[in-house]
Design an enzyme around this catalytic site. Structure first.
Site, PDB file in Angstrom:
ATOM      1  N   THR A   6       0.849  -1.199   0.000  1.00  0.00           N
ATOM      2  CA  THR A   6       0.000   0.000   0.000  1.00  0.00           C
ATOM      3  C   THR A   6       0.879   1.240   0.000  1.00  0.00           C
ATOM      4  O   THR A   6       2.073   1.149   0.291  1.00  0.00           O
ATOM      5  CB  THR A   6      -0.928   0.013   1.244  1.00  0.00           C
ATOM      6  OG1 THR A   6      -1.771   1.165   1.198  1.00  0.00           O
ATOM      7  CG2 THR A   6      -0.147   0.048   2.549  1.00  0.00           C
ATOM      8  N   ASN A   8      -0.556   3.794   1.742  1.00  0.00           N
ATOM      9  CA  ASN A   8      -1.367   4.502   2.727  1.00  0.00           C
ATOM     10  C   ASN A   8      -0.968   4.094   4.155  1.00  0.00           C
ATOM     11  O   ASN A   8      -1.245   2.973   4.586  1.00  0.00           O
ATOM     12  CB  ASN A   8      -2.844   4.175   2.437  1.00  0.00           C
ATOM     13  CG  ASN A   8      -3.793   4.938   3.321  1.00  0.00           C
ATOM     14  OD1 ASN A   8      -3.524   5.160   4.492  1.00  0.00           O
ATOM     15  ND2 ASN A   8      -4.930   5.327   2.762  1.00  0.00           N
ATOM     16  N   GLY A  10      -2.190   5.007   6.955  1.00  0.00           N
ATOM     17  CA  GLY A  10      -3.362   4.742   7.798  1.00  0.00           C
ATOM     18  C   GLY A  10      -3.766   3.276   7.719  1.00  0.00           C
ATOM     19  O   GLY A  10      -4.092   2.645   8.727  1.00  0.00           O
ATOM     20  N   ASP A  60      -8.231  -2.895  -1.290  1.00  0.00           N
ATOM     21  CA  ASP A  60      -8.870  -1.780  -1.963  1.00  0.00           C
ATOM     22  C   ASP A  60     -10.180  -1.512  -1.239  1.00  0.00           C
ATOM     23  O   ASP A  60     -10.915  -2.446  -0.917  1.00  0.00           O
ATOM     24  CB  ASP A  60      -9.122  -2.073  -3.441  1.00  0.00           C
ATOM     25  CG  ASP A  60      -9.372  -0.776  -4.205  1.00  0.00           C
ATOM     26  OD1 ASP A  60      -8.496   0.106  -4.153  1.00  0.00           O
ATOM     27  OD2 ASP A  60     -10.437  -0.620  -4.811  1.00  0.00           O
ATOM     28  N   PHE A 172      -8.200   8.265   8.852  1.00  0.00           N
ATOM     29  CA  PHE A 172      -7.733   8.888   7.611  1.00  0.00           C
ATOM     30  C   PHE A 172      -8.900   8.947   6.638  1.00  0.00           C
ATOM     31  O   PHE A 172      -9.991   8.448   6.919  1.00  0.00           O
ATOM     32  CB  PHE A 172      -6.551   8.100   7.025  1.00  0.00           C
ATOM     33  CG  PHE A 172      -6.904   6.705   6.559  1.00  0.00           C
ATOM     34  CD1 PHE A 172      -7.217   6.465   5.233  1.00  0.00           C
ATOM     35  CD2 PHE A 172      -6.934   5.643   7.454  1.00  0.00           C
ATOM     36  CE1 PHE A 172      -7.563   5.183   4.804  1.00  0.00           C
ATOM     37  CE2 PHE A 172      -7.267   4.355   7.024  1.00  0.00           C
ATOM     38  CZ  PHE A 172      -7.582   4.123   5.701  1.00  0.00           C
ATOM     39  N   GLY A 173      -8.659   9.553   5.506  1.00  0.00           N
ATOM     40  CA  GLY A 173      -9.648   9.579   4.429  1.00  0.00           C
ATOM     41  C   GLY A 173     -11.010  10.079   4.885  1.00  0.00           C
ATOM     42  O   GLY A 173     -11.135  11.151   5.506  1.00  0.00           O
ATOM     43  N   LYS A 193     -11.884   1.175  15.865  1.00  0.00           N
ATOM     44  CA  LYS A 193     -12.320   1.150  14.461  1.00  0.00           C
ATOM     45  C   LYS A 193     -12.182  -0.266  13.899  1.00  0.00           C
ATOM     46  O   LYS A 193     -13.104  -0.793  13.267  1.00  0.00           O
ATOM     47  CB  LYS A 193     -11.494   2.157  13.636  1.00  0.00           C
ATOM     48  CG  LYS A 193     -11.862   2.166  12.159  1.00  0.00           C
ATOM     49  CD  LYS A 193     -11.041   3.131  11.327  1.00  0.00           C
ATOM     50  CE  LYS A 193     -11.251   2.876   9.839  1.00  0.00           C
ATOM     51  NZ  LYS A 193     -10.358   3.643   8.964  1.00  0.00           N
TER      52      LYS A 193
HETATM   53  P1  ITT Z   1      -3.413   2.182  -1.643  1.00  0.00           P
HETATM   54  O1  ITT Z   1      -4.269   1.948  -2.863  1.00  0.00           O
HETATM   55  O2  ITT Z   1      -1.986   2.527  -1.935  1.00  0.00           O
HETATM   56  O3  ITT Z   1      -3.514   1.061  -0.629  1.00  0.00           O
HETATM   57  P2  ITT Z   1      -5.287   4.365  -1.166  1.00  0.00           P
HETATM   58  O4  ITT Z   1      -5.344   5.433  -0.120  1.00  0.00           O
HETATM   59  O5  ITT Z   1      -5.336   4.779  -2.605  1.00  0.00           O
HETATM   60  O6  ITT Z   1      -3.983   3.475  -0.862  1.00  0.00           O
HETATM   61  P3  ITT Z   1      -7.788   2.935  -1.573  1.00  0.00           P
HETATM   62  O7  ITT Z   1      -7.675   3.056  -3.043  1.00  0.00           O
HETATM   63  O8  ITT Z   1      -8.196   1.616  -1.005  1.00  0.00           O
HETATM   64  O9  ITT Z   1      -6.412   3.319  -0.841  1.00  0.00           O
HETATM   65  O10 ITT Z   1      -8.749   4.025  -0.963  1.00  0.00           O
HETATM   66  C1  ITT Z   1      -9.783   4.596  -1.696  1.00  0.00           C
HETATM   67  C2  ITT Z   1     -10.262   5.828  -0.984  1.00  0.00           C
HETATM   68  O11 ITT Z   1     -11.006   5.452   0.155  1.00  0.00           O
HETATM   69  C3  ITT Z   1      -9.182   6.777  -0.506  1.00  0.00           C
HETATM   70  O12 ITT Z   1      -9.684   8.074  -0.704  1.00  0.00           O
HETATM   71  C4  ITT Z   1      -9.039   6.465   0.983  1.00  0.00           C
HETATM   72  O13 ITT Z   1      -8.661   7.609   1.711  1.00  0.00           O
HETATM   73  C5  ITT Z   1     -10.460   6.046   1.318  1.00  0.00           C
HETATM   74  N1  ITT Z   1     -10.469   5.034   2.371  1.00  0.00           N
HETATM   75  C6  ITT Z   1     -10.052   3.751   2.260  1.00  0.00           C
HETATM   76  N2  ITT Z   1     -10.182   3.112   3.428  1.00  0.00           N
HETATM   77  C7  ITT Z   1     -10.691   4.024   4.301  1.00  0.00           C
HETATM   78  C8  ITT Z   1     -11.025   3.987   5.666  1.00  0.00           C
HETATM   79  O14 ITT Z   1     -10.835   2.905   6.388  1.00  0.00           O
HETATM   80  N3  ITT Z   1     -11.493   5.094   6.226  1.00  0.00           N
HETATM   81  C9  ITT Z   1     -11.671   6.222   5.512  1.00  0.00           C
HETATM   82  N4  ITT Z   1     -11.375   6.355   4.230  1.00  0.00           N
HETATM   83  C10 ITT Z   1     -10.887   5.265   3.618  1.00  0.00           C
END
Ligand code: ITT
Length: 215
Positions: A6, A8, A10, A60, A172-173, A193
């Site tokens: 990943t 990410n 978080g 994902d 995050f996110g 969480k």
């Molecule tokens: P990788 O693909 O490198 O793992 P990424 O941040 O792009 O990292 P995703 O494509 O899985 O990961 O994430 C899609 C979106 O959803 C992205 O905007 C994340 O911030 C959000 N997201 C994923 N999991 C989340 C969570 O547990 N809580 C809040 N937002 C999340």
């Protein structure tokens, strides 16, 4: 050793609780454009396995707003980058469409075929099953996707919630706008969480399967 692939941090923080003996590998695997996160995760796992030349998992995830036909779903990262989470929350509230869920797919690939599992299915069939999996909100399903090359094993998890004004500093996110059981995910510790989240459910299903497989 298993690699959790990943970009990410978080996700890595949350995954650590489930995965001993796992090294995080920062690799930006190419994300295919697809309308299911299963397809994105499976292709990502194949690419990451080829890159790492070792067993890998990728996850994902996305936010799916029930009354906006699952928007932003597989496009959650793009929408977070372009609109930002606060605007997504405002949009949903203005549309009176605040019921939502997070979904996560953990995809495992080690280059080998897997033993008997629910029937291998093609992508079109799998989409139909994913909708049913959404409703179950559990990590009970897994499947081997044989189409498109290397076999990939998938574990899914989902959690229902409600979109609210941003609260909390954790996570995050989309976490600050996603409320589950009275608190946003950003108001919870990683452990709290994990106990209810889409990623927690998918990772615990994976960890259980992986442990049995190893012994
Ligand atoms: P990788 O693909 O490198 O793992 P990424 O941040 O792009 O990292 P995703 O494509 O899985 O990961 O994430 C899609 C979106 O959803 C992205 O905007 C994340 O911030 C959000 N997201 C994923 N999991 C989340 C969570 O547990 N809580 C809040 N937002 C999340």
């Amino acid at each position: 050793m298993l690699r959790y692939v990943t970009t990410n941090d978080g996700k890595v923080r949350e995954a650590e609780a489930y995965l001993e003996e796992v090294a995080a590998l920062e690799y930006d695997y190419p994300e295919i454009q697809a309308d299911s996160i299963e397809a994105v995760a499976a292709e990502g796992a194949r690419a990451a396995y080829r890159h790492a030349d070792a067993p890998v998992i990728v996850d994902d995830a996305g936010l799916f707003v029930d009354d906006l036909e699952g928007f932003p779903g597989p496009y959650s990262a793009y929408v977070e980058d372009t609109l930002g989470v606060e605007r997504v929350g405002r949009l949903a509230r203005r549309e009176d469409a605040t019921r939502a869920r997070f979904r996560c797919v953990v995809a495992y690939c080690d280059g080998a075929a897997f033993e008997a599992s629910p029937e291998p299915v093609d992508t079109a069939d799998r989409r139909g099953q994913d909708l049913a999996a959404d409703d179950r909100a559990s990590a009970a399903t897994d499947e081997t996707v044989a189409g498109g090359g290397l076999p990939v094993k998938l574990f899914t998890g989902a959690v229902p919630g409600r979109l609210v004004e941003p609260r909390g500093d954790g996570g995050f996110g989309y976490d600050p706008i996603f409320e589950h059981d009275g608190r946003t995910f950003a108001e919870m510790s990683a452990a709290e969480k994990n106990a209810v989240s889409h990623r927690g459910r998918a990772l615990s299903a994976f960890a259980e399967w992986f442990q049995d497989r190893d012994t």
